[in-house]
Write an enzyme that holds these catalytic residues in place. Structure first.
Site, PDB file in Angstrom:
ATOM      1  N   GLY A  47       0.781  -1.235   0.000  1.00 18.73           N
ATOM      2  CA  GLY A  47       0.000   0.000   0.000  1.00 18.73           C
ATOM      3  C   GLY A  47       0.814   1.287   0.000  1.00 18.73           C
ATOM      4  O   GLY A  47       0.338   2.313   0.499  1.00 18.73           O
ATOM      5  N   ASN A  91       1.429   3.028  -2.665  1.00 18.90           N
ATOM      6  CA  ASN A  91       0.664   3.934  -3.528  1.00 18.90           C
ATOM      7  C   ASN A  91      -0.546   4.490  -2.782  1.00 18.90           C
ATOM      8  O   ASN A  91      -0.846   5.681  -2.883  1.00 18.90           O
ATOM      9  CB  ASN A  91       0.235   3.230  -4.818  1.00 18.90           C
ATOM     10  N   MET A 114      -4.057  -7.103  -7.023  1.00 19.67           N
ATOM     11  CA  MET A 114      -3.536  -8.140  -7.907  1.00 19.67           C
ATOM     12  C   MET A 114      -4.607  -9.122  -8.374  1.00 19.67           C
ATOM     13  O   MET A 114      -4.317 -10.288  -8.654  1.00 19.67           O
ATOM     14  CB  MET A 114      -2.392  -8.901  -7.206  1.00 19.67           C
ATOM     15  N   LEU A 142      -8.228  -9.537 -10.920  1.00 21.05           N
ATOM     16  CA  LEU A 142      -9.003  -8.917 -12.003  1.00 21.05           C
ATOM     17  C   LEU A 142     -10.353  -8.468 -11.458  1.00 21.05           C
ATOM     18  O   LEU A 142     -11.029  -9.225 -10.768  1.00 21.05           O
ATOM     19  CB  LEU A 142      -9.192  -9.925 -13.141  1.00 21.05           C
ATOM     20  N   ASN A 159      -6.209   2.294 -12.739  1.00 19.83           N
ATOM     21  CA  ASN A 159      -5.174   1.357 -12.295  1.00 19.83           C
ATOM     22  C   ASN A 159      -3.809   1.986 -12.547  1.00 19.83           C
ATOM     23  O   ASN A 159      -3.668   2.857 -13.407  1.00 19.83           O
ATOM     24  CB  ASN A 159      -5.303   0.048 -13.095  1.00 19.83           C
ATOM     25  N   HIS A 162       0.265   0.886 -13.346  1.00 12.36           N
ATOM     26  CA  HIS A 162       1.113  -0.233 -13.742  1.00 12.36           C
ATOM     27  C   HIS A 162       2.568   0.246 -13.815  1.00 12.36           C
ATOM     28  O   HIS A 162       2.839   1.292 -14.412  1.00 12.36           O
ATOM     29  CB  HIS A 162       0.669  -0.799 -15.098  1.00 12.36           C
TER      30      HIS A 162
HETATM   31  C1  GRF Z   1       2.984  -1.072  -7.598  1.00 11.29           C
HETATM   32  O1  GRF Z   1       4.244  -1.142  -8.213  1.00 11.29           O
HETATM   33  C2  GRF Z   1       1.890  -1.068  -8.615  1.00 11.29           C
HETATM   34  O2  GRF Z   1       2.217  -0.400  -9.787  1.00 11.29           O
HETATM   35  C3  GRF Z   1       1.733  -2.539  -8.907  1.00 11.29           C
HETATM   36  O3  GRF Z   1       1.870  -3.161  -7.649  1.00 11.29           O
HETATM   37  C4  GRF Z   1       2.692  -2.358  -6.820  1.00 11.29           C
HETATM   38  C5  GRF Z   1       1.939  -2.100  -5.553  1.00 11.29           C
HETATM   39  O4  GRF Z   1       2.723  -1.502  -4.563  1.00 11.29           O
HETATM   40  N1  GRF Z   1       0.492  -2.796  -9.578  1.00 11.29           N
HETATM   41  P1  GRF Z   1       2.053  -0.879  -3.273  1.00 11.29           P
HETATM   42  O5  GRF Z   1       1.137  -1.931  -2.641  1.00 11.29           O
HETATM   43  O6  GRF Z   1       1.292   0.346  -3.672  1.00 11.29           O
HETATM   44  O7  GRF Z   1       3.193  -0.561  -2.360  1.00 11.29           O
END
Ligand code: GRF
Length: 204
Positions: free
Chosen positions: A14, A16, A92, A94, A109, A111
């Site tokens: 988490g 992000n 992670m 769908l 989303n 990526h």
């Molecule tokens: C990030 O790199 C995101 O782009 C990918 O999974 C990772 C998640 O990291 N889809 P976090 O849980 O936000 O630390």
């Protein structure tokens, strides 16, 4: 200007999510994270939600009778919290059609590669091992296909000769933590116009 309620879907650490919580608290994004939903009970992002006083909900996929019922539970939780945008941040799994249909062009989303290159669960590693010299980060509207949908924002990250996978990961994550809040600010401020595949983001 309005106030936007985001529902964030996570599966892991988490970071992000944290960058979005911080950007809302700091006034960069005119809105708030209204709810965090995780498909994993041990996702550290649930603790982050708790520390910030945000409802953090673990929805156990095993407790539902198939993907349709699980998707329905996600939709109900998001609607109960009056969410306007659904933000996948390291989610992670769908997302099913019911949520996508309930939030048309309102599910986004992130990526960690320049889509459409290196889609999938290990975008940073795949780009590094392929040997590309430029990779990056993509924020896009979600569709029924993994890591696919109209692109809102991208930022390139160069792979240097002395990079290791770890040093590249660190730079990619730094960019993610800047790009995602900026894209959400653009959405919240109504600066994003979608014309089919083409997404135009007006400057502030
Ligand atoms: C990030 O790199 C995101 O782009 C990918 O999974 C990772 C998640 O990291 N889809 P976090 O849980 O936000 O630390």
């Amino acid at each position: 200007m309005g106030w936007t309620r985001f529902g964030v879907l996570i599966s892991g650490s988490g970071t992000n999510l944290q960058s979005i919580i911080d950007a809302c608290a700091g006034g960069l994004v005119p809105g708030e994270v209204a709810v965090v939903i995780s498909n994993r009970e041990d996702a550290y992002g649930l603790q982050r939600a708790k520390f910030s006083g945000i409802p953090g909900i673990f929805l156990d996929p095993m407790a539902y009778d198939g993907p349709g019922a699980y998707d329905h539970a996600i939709r109900e939780t998001l609607e109960l919290e009056d969410v306007e945008y659904v933000v996948m941040a390291g989610y992670m799994k769908l997302l099913g059609a019911e949520v996508l249909d309930a939030f048309p062009m309102r599910v986004v989303n992130i990526h960690p590669a320049l889509l459409p290159s290196f889609a999938g669960a290990s975008g940073i590693r795949d780009a590094f091992e392929y040997g590309v010299k430029v990779t990056g980060v993509t924020v896009h509207f979600a569709s029924a296909v993994f890591d696919e949908g109209p692109i809102i924002a991208q930022e390139a990250v160069e792979i240097e000769a002395d990079d290791t996978l770890e040093s590249l990961e660190a730079r990619i994550h730094d960019v993610e933590h800047r790009l995602y809040p900026a894209a959400l600010a653009a959405l919240a401020e109504g600066r994003v116009v979608v014309e089919g595949r083409l997404v135009r983001v007006a400057p502030r």
